[in-house]
Each structure stands twice: as C-alpha cells, then as structure tokens.
Design a protein around this motif. Structure first.
Motif: not given
Length: 421
Positions: A14, A20, A356
């Motif tokens: 990440i 993504p 996220m």
C-alpha cells in the motif's frame, strides 16, 4: 563506498500515493532510500546474488506512519506516582524538567515500536525538546524523526497560561507587535514550526472561556514573518467556530483540533490548502479517565463531552467537502498513550473515512502537512526508506494496527529498527 542493499519480496504494497494495493511486489532499499519498487524480476535485475532478502509473504508493506501532534515529554498516565513527576506538574499529565526529557526517551521508543517513524511535538521547553530532536537525528537514541515547535505563543489568559507555573513553555504576547516578536524569537531558537494558541478553548481564566483567542490582525503579520523564513505555523483552535476561522483567515498552515468547524470555515480551508489535524483520540480517552475517577478537567467536564459530540460532526463535514486531514493524536493527553497512536485510525474510520483514507492521513497527507512530502509519506523510488510491515490487511480491519504483535518490522532511514519476525 557501496551502500547496503536489502530486498523486500512478496509484499502486498500500500504505497499511499492513492493507488490501489499491489500484491507480489518487491522493494529494494539502498542505504537510507528506496531504490526501486515493482515486479520482483525487474527489481532483482543486476543485483548481486548475495543481496539480503526478506520475504514478506502474507504481509502488508506501508510507509512509516507520521503523527503530527504529540507531546513526547508528557506522561499520559494520570495515576503516575508523584515521585516521577516534576515539582511543577502539568495538570497531572507530565513534567517539564530534565526528568521529562528522560521520560521522553521511553516515549520515543514506544512510539517507534508502534510504526510511527516521524512525530511532531507541539509544545515543550525549547532547550529540552530541541536537544532531544537533535540527539534523535544524530542517532544517539532510538526513536522517531522529531520535529518540534518548542514554546508556543498565547495571549493573556489564553490556553497555555495554566501550564506556565514558572516554566518556559509559552510566550504571552498581546497585540500584533508582541506576537510578531515572539515568532521571531522562536525562529531564532530553531523551531521547526510555530504553534500559536489562536482559537481558544475554555481557558482557566473565565473571561476567555468560549471566546476567540487572537484576532486576525494580531496573528497575520507574525504568520507572514514565519512564512518568509520558510517555517510553518500551526494553530491550536477549538471550541469556538469564529476563533477557528480567525486562524484560517490569518493564514495558518494546519488547524489543530478544529471542532466545531462550520461550512464557511471548511470552504476557506479548501481554498487556502489549510490542513485539519483533528486529534480525535483525546475525547474518548478523557471521558474514560473522568469515568474512572483518575482525572478531572479543571475547566468543565461538560466541555469534554461537548468536544466529543462535536468531533464526529466536524470530521463528517471536512470529509464531505474535501478538507485535507492529517493525522495527529495529542499523545500524552490523559490516557492517550505513547505507542497507542494507532487508535486514531479507528476513530477516523468510525467517523466516516475509509480505511485507505485513514491511512493516507498518517502517510501522504501528514508528509504534505509537514512539508516533507518530497522525502516521506509514500513508497516510491527516491523516498527515504521509512516503512512498516504489518501482518494482515489493515484495509480489511484498521484496528489490527493497534496490535503491536502485528507490526512485524519497522524501517527508519533504511534500517530495521523494530523486528518481531
């Protein structure tokens, strides 16, 4: 001299650029930097066969986390034995003298072990906190990279005056000339940023409870002076919407805390690029400390509950409109523990961010807030190799970041400084 290389393989990356997650990635560390990120075959090309390899199968690789608002010299345990406190305790939270500096070494280690490789201290005596900053930078002690405001700037009766008790933690400055001079004094002292108590909370002196702190006219020339020196200005601002907006109008870089924020203020922040550092962890922790009978807020316990009620609404508004949010915990407030910084991730998600988005607040966004985004905050070639290896997927359960057993490796400046492999 050849720089040391380490190859991380089979990682789920990440990178916190906004892309993504990518599985099966390889990341090459060379010296203090990330040398390459990508498919393993491409990254391995031309590497000596003896290059050390760390297999991260089943694990997630993230940038090192950044906490933009801590008090590393304060002890967050309200029940700490009196003999551990200074002769001038600060509301039972900590101590400012040399003993506090010694305590900070433990707090730094706890913070690093939780995956936070950069922190920003938001009020302490100049001599102690700048000495700690420089010692950490020189590698003399184990801890995160440290930026520090040193002494804050406050007005007569403003937040910070209740903490003085003869200690050098704040300038009391009223009017544009005094505030301007206080900023210059802190610039000369070597502060990484200026902290100004611009939008008041209910201070202990009754005339300022629930009122704005500084006016725009008092703050603006001093903020412009700091900016001419290339130094950021952060404003402590909460409990009063107009006080928060005064700080935004005056040109501060981030607003610390920031609730209650209204739509006009949020719009100004978006237009000006002003960050919000909400420090959500303070409210539930303070309510817990009060409920347990181990801490009493000297202003009003109802105010603590009011703050807790306002925070989710402010985050919802900021998130919906697009205010830039950077991660900060106010670690060292009652029961906001050093090393427990990751609790803030859970609260951000509870208040409406995706996992996220919450991760971005402590990586890319935080680095931008600190003006370090050319060096930190994302996993990209050329960036400093501050990295966290997590067992599991924090996008599936952000709470796992609070479990230190799941923080398997922490790299700072390309070196593994924490290992639970």
């Amino acid at each position: 001299m050849n720089e040391t290389q380490v190859l991380l393989t089979n990682a789920r990356v990440i990178d916190c650029t906004g892309a993504p997650p990518r599985s099966g990635q390889a990341v090459l560390l060379r010296g203090k930097r990330i040398a390459a990120v990508g498919a393993e075959a491409a990254v391995r090309r031309d590497l000596p066969p003896e290059t050390p390899v760390i297999d991260l199968a089943g694990k997630t690789l993230l940038p090192g986390f950044i906490d933009c608002h801590v008090h590393i010299m304060w002890n967050p345990d309200p029940t700490a034995p009196p003999q551990r406190m200074s002769s001038v305790p600060v509301r039972g939270l900590g101590y400012w003298n040399s003993r506090g500096l010694l305590y900070a070494l433990t707090a730094c280690r706890l913070t690093l072990e939780a995956g936070f490789t950069t922190i920003q201290d938001m009020m302490a005596p100049n001599d102690q906190i700048f000495a700690l900053r420089d010692a950490l930078a020189a590698g003399e002690f184990s801890g995160p990279r440290l930026l520090a405001s040193g002494m804050c700037i406050t007005h007569t009766g403003g937040h910070g005056t209740e903490m003085l008790n003869g200690q050098d933690v704040a300038y009391i400055a009223d009017g544009p000339d005094e505030v301007f001079k206080a900023v210059r004094q802190q610039l000369n002292a070597g502060a990484d940023l200026i902290k100004i108590m611009g939008g008041t909370r209910p201070a202990l002196s009754a005339p300022y409870r629930g009122r704005p702190g500084y006016t725009v006219e008092e703050m603006q020339p001093a903020i412009e002076e700091a900016h001419r020196a290339g130094v950021r200005v952060a404003a402590h601002a909460h409990s009063d919407t107009q006080g928060i907006k005064n700080c935004i109008q005056a040109g501060v870089d981030p607003v610390e805390h920031g609730f209650p924020l209204d739509e006009e203020g949020a719009t100004w922040m978006i237009e000006r690029g002003t960050f919000l550092v909400p420090t959500l962890s303070v409210n539930p922790a303070a309510l817990e400390a009060i409920a347990r009978g181990i801490w009493t807020y000297k202003g009003s316990e109802a105010q603590v509950q009011r703050m807790a009620d306002m925070a989710p609404k402010t985050i919802e508004l900021a998130h919906r409109l697009g205010v830039q949010i950077a991660f900060g915990t106010d670690a060292a407030m009652p029961l906001v523990m050093h090393g427990g910084n990751a609790r803030e991730f859970e609260l951000l998600v509870d208040y409406g961010l995706t996992p996220m988005e919450a991760l971005l607040t402590a990586t890319r966004n935080a680095a931008q807030n600190l003006h370090l985004d050319d060096q930190l905050g994302t996993i990209e070639a050329g960036k400093i190799a501050d990295l966290v290896v997590v067992d599991g997927d924090p996008l599936a359960d952000i709470r796992l970041l609070q479990n230190l057993d799941r923080i398997k490796l922490v790299f700072k400046d390309g070196q593994a400084v924490v290992s639970r492999i």
